[in-house]
Design a protein around this motif. Structure first.
Motif, short mmCIF file in Angstrom:
data_model
loop_
_atom_site.label_atom_id
_atom_site.label_comp_id
_atom_site.label_asym_id
_atom_site.label_seq_id
_atom_site.Cartn_x
_atom_site.Cartn_y
_atom_site.Cartn_z
N LEU A 167 0.84 -1.19 0.00
CA LEU A 167 0.00 0.00 0.00
C LEU A 167 0.87 1.25 0.00
CD1 LEU A 167 -2.06 -2.16 1.17
CD2 LEU A 167 -3.15 -0.21 2.31
N ASN A 168 0.46 2.24 -0.74
CA ASN A 168 1.09 3.55 -0.63
C ASN A 168 0.95 4.03 0.81
OD1 ASN A 168 0.50 6.69 -0.64
ND2 ASN A 168 1.86 6.28 -2.35
N LEU A 169 1.93 4.78 1.29
CA LEU A 169 1.92 5.25 2.68
C LEU A 169 0.63 5.96 3.03
CD1 LEU A 169 3.27 5.80 5.41
CD2 LEU A 169 4.41 7.78 4.36
N SER A 170 0.20 6.89 2.20
CA SER A 170 -1.02 7.65 2.52
C SER A 170 -2.26 6.76 2.50
CB SER A 170 -1.19 8.82 1.56
OG SER A 170 -1.37 8.38 0.23
N MET A 171 -2.25 5.73 1.66
CA MET A 171 -3.38 4.79 1.64
C MET A 171 -3.47 4.03 2.95
SD MET A 171 -3.05 3.13 -2.15
CE MET A 171 -3.15 4.11 -3.65
N ALA A 172 -2.33 3.57 3.45
CA ALA A 172 -2.32 2.85 4.71
C ALA A 172 -2.79 3.75 5.85
CB ALA A 172 -0.92 2.32 5.00
N VAL A 173 -2.33 5.00 5.84
CA VAL A 173 -2.77 5.95 6.87
C VAL A 173 -4.27 6.20 6.74
CG1 VAL A 173 -2.56 8.32 7.69
CG2 VAL A 173 -0.51 7.04 7.06
N GLN A 174 -4.76 6.32 5.51
CA GLN A 174 -6.19 6.55 5.32
C GLN A 174 -7.03 5.43 5.89
OE1 GLN A 174 -7.93 9.43 3.04
NE2 GLN A 174 -8.79 8.84 5.00
N VAL A 175 -6.58 4.18 5.69
CA VAL A 175 -7.31 3.04 6.24
C VAL A 175 -7.44 3.16 7.75
CG1 VAL A 175 -7.21 0.54 6.65
CG2 VAL A 175 -6.73 1.45 4.37
N MET A 176 -6.33 3.44 8.42
CA MET A 176 -6.37 3.54 9.87
C MET A 176 -7.16 4.76 10.35
SD MET A 176 -5.46 1.18 11.79
CE MET A 176 -5.71 2.20 13.25
N CYS A 177 -7.00 5.88 9.67
CA CYS A 177 -7.74 7.08 10.08
C CYS A 177 -9.24 6.88 9.91
CB CYS A 177 -7.27 8.29 9.27
SG CYS A 177 -5.62 8.88 9.70
N TYR A 178 -9.62 6.19 8.85
CA TYR A 178 -11.04 5.88 8.64
C TYR A 178 -11.58 5.02 9.77
CZ TYR A 178 -15.19 3.54 6.81
OH TYR A 178 -16.45 3.01 6.67
N GLU A 179 -10.84 3.98 10.14
CA GLU A 179 -11.31 3.10 11.21
C GLU A 179 -11.37 3.84 12.54
OE1 GLU A 179 -12.71 0.42 10.80
OE2 GLU A 179 -12.04 -0.31 8.85
N LEU A 180 -10.43 4.73 12.78
CA LEU A 180 -10.47 5.55 14.00
C LEU A 180 -11.70 6.45 14.00
CD1 LEU A 180 -6.69 6.45 14.20
CD2 LEU A 180 -7.98 5.28 16.01
N ARG A 181 -11.98 7.02 12.86
CA ARG A 181 -13.15 7.90 12.73
C ARG A 181 -14.44 7.12 12.97
NH1 ARG A 181 -14.93 13.03 13.15
NH2 ARG A 181 -16.49 13.56 11.59
N MET A 182 -14.54 5.95 12.36
CA MET A 182 -15.75 5.14 12.52
C MET A 182 -15.94 4.72 13.97
SD MET A 182 -17.37 4.97 9.69
CE MET A 182 -18.45 3.55 9.85
N ASP A 183 -14.86 4.35 14.63
CA ASP A 183 -14.96 3.96 16.04
C ASP A 183 -15.43 5.15 16.88
OD1 ASP A 183 -14.09 1.73 18.11
OD2 ASP A 183 -13.40 3.66 18.90
N TYR A 184 -14.92 6.32 16.56
CA TYR A 184 -15.32 7.53 17.29
C TYR A 184 -16.80 7.82 17.08
CZ TYR A 184 -15.66 12.53 18.35
OH TYR A 184 -16.04 13.75 18.83
N LEU A 185 -17.26 7.74 15.83
CA LEU A 185 -18.65 8.05 15.54
C LEU A 185 -19.60 7.04 16.17
CD1 LEU A 185 -18.45 9.18 11.80
CD2 LEU A 185 -18.65 10.61 13.84
N ARG A 186 -19.17 5.77 16.20
CA ARG A 186 -20.02 4.76 16.83
C ARG A 186 -20.20 5.04 18.32
NH1 ARG A 186 -17.74 1.07 12.91
NH2 ARG A 186 -15.88 0.83 14.18
N GLY A 187 -19.25 5.75 18.90
CA GLY A 187 -19.34 6.07 20.33
C GLY A 187 -20.20 7.27 20.64
N LEU A 188 -20.64 8.01 19.62
CA LEU A 188 -21.47 9.20 19.85
C LEU A 188 -22.93 8.81 20.06
CD1 LEU A 188 -20.14 11.69 17.15
CD2 LEU A 188 -19.59 11.65 19.58
N GLU A 189 -23.54 9.43 21.02
CA GLU A 189 -24.99 9.33 21.23
C GLU A 189 -25.48 7.89 21.22
OE1 GLU A 189 -27.16 11.95 18.70
OE2 GLU A 189 -25.61 13.49 18.77
#
Length: 284
Positions: A156-178
């Motif tokens: 994976l390109n470096l930014s692609m790998a980072v995007q995968v992890m940032c997306y999963e972090l974002r989804m985990d954060y949103l699942r924790g809201l409300e």
């Protein structure tokens, strides 16, 4: 400027408690692309260990609006310096080490990072473009993250790998809201009645009126015979019921049917079908 359809709850998902650490990045453009990937997912803490070139025009050009992430990036001389105050360190790695290490997929890693971020900074570490993190660097990590890409083309390109992890972090954060899955950021909007749909669902009486009108039009144009109905109307009912029509859609369809009747010379002035056509025009 494009305006997001979702309300924005903040500019930084984890208030800088989760940092993205890049080790000895060789291409400054990749740093800019990483900044963009981070800002897309509302992460803002970027740490750079001995980048070959930073800051420069290429990194800012590739950031495409995420220059604030680059402006606030911390440049350090060693991985130890980047993770010294962290309570948890996670490093991206391929499987197959001689000594097994705790390893997890991105969704599990995101949940673990979020859990530890309540106690202090968490570092998610990415290695060099050509050969990743060294064994020594990986041994400084509490957990390894493995992105299960295509084994026949796993790089994976470096930014692609980072995007995968940032997306999963974002989804985990949103699942924790409300209340977890009740978060408005993750609720689908597929049909009338869902939050955000612009028109209320059509009531049963309007839907039934449409089906009566549809059957009459099909009879008028000699497509359907009531004395030998077969399964035509049953299948058409299934089709339109599956669509979950709203009030405006019903009115539009009634208007179309009335136009067909008018063209065929079967429309009666002042009838309910004529009124339906007028109503459809008013609601468009």
């Amino acid at each position: 400027m494009h305006k997001s359809a979702m309300p924005q709850e903040g500019t930084d998902t984890f208030d800088d408690q989760i940092r993205i650490v890049l080790v000895e990045t060789s291409h400054s453009g990749n740093i800019g692309a990483v900044a963009r990937a981070m800002k897309n997912m509302a992460l803002g803490s970027l740490w750079l260990v001995n980048p070959a070139s930073f800051p420069d025009e290429t990194s800012y050009a590739r950031a495409a609006g995420a220059s604030d992430v680059l402006d606030n990036a911390r440049v350090v001389t060693s991985l130890d310096e980047a993770i010294a105050d962290c309570v948890c360190v996670m490093g991206t790695s391929a499987r197959g080490r001689k000594v097994p290490w705790p390893v997890m997929a991105p969704p599990d890693a995101a949940a673990k990072a979020a859990e530890h971020s309540a106690a202090g900074p968490v570092a998610v570490v990415f290695g060099r473009e050509n050969h990743g993190l060294s064994n020594e660097e990986l041994q400084r990590c509490n957990f390894h993250i493995h992105i299960p890409s295509n084994p026949d083309y796993s790089s994976l390109n470096l930014s692609m790998a980072v995007q995968v992890m940032c997306y999963e972090l974002r989804m985990d954060y949103l699942r924790g809201l409300e209340g977890g899955d009740g978060s408005p950021y993750l609720k689908p909007m597929n049909a009338p009645g869902d939050a955000g749909w612009d028109v209320p669902p059509a009531p049963v009486k309007d839907v039934e009126g449409f089906f009566e009108h549809l059957e009459q039009v099909l009879v008028d144009v000699d497509f359907h015979r009531r004395e030998k109905p077969g399964l035509l109307m049953t299948r058409l009912r299934r089709l339109f019921q599956r669509a979950k029509l709203d009030r405006t859609e019903i009115s539009i369809l009634r208007g179309v049917l009335t136009a067909v009747q008018k063209s065929a010379g079967t429309d009666q002035p002042g009838s309910n079908t004529s009124k339906a056509r007028s109503a459809a025009g008013e609601q468009e």
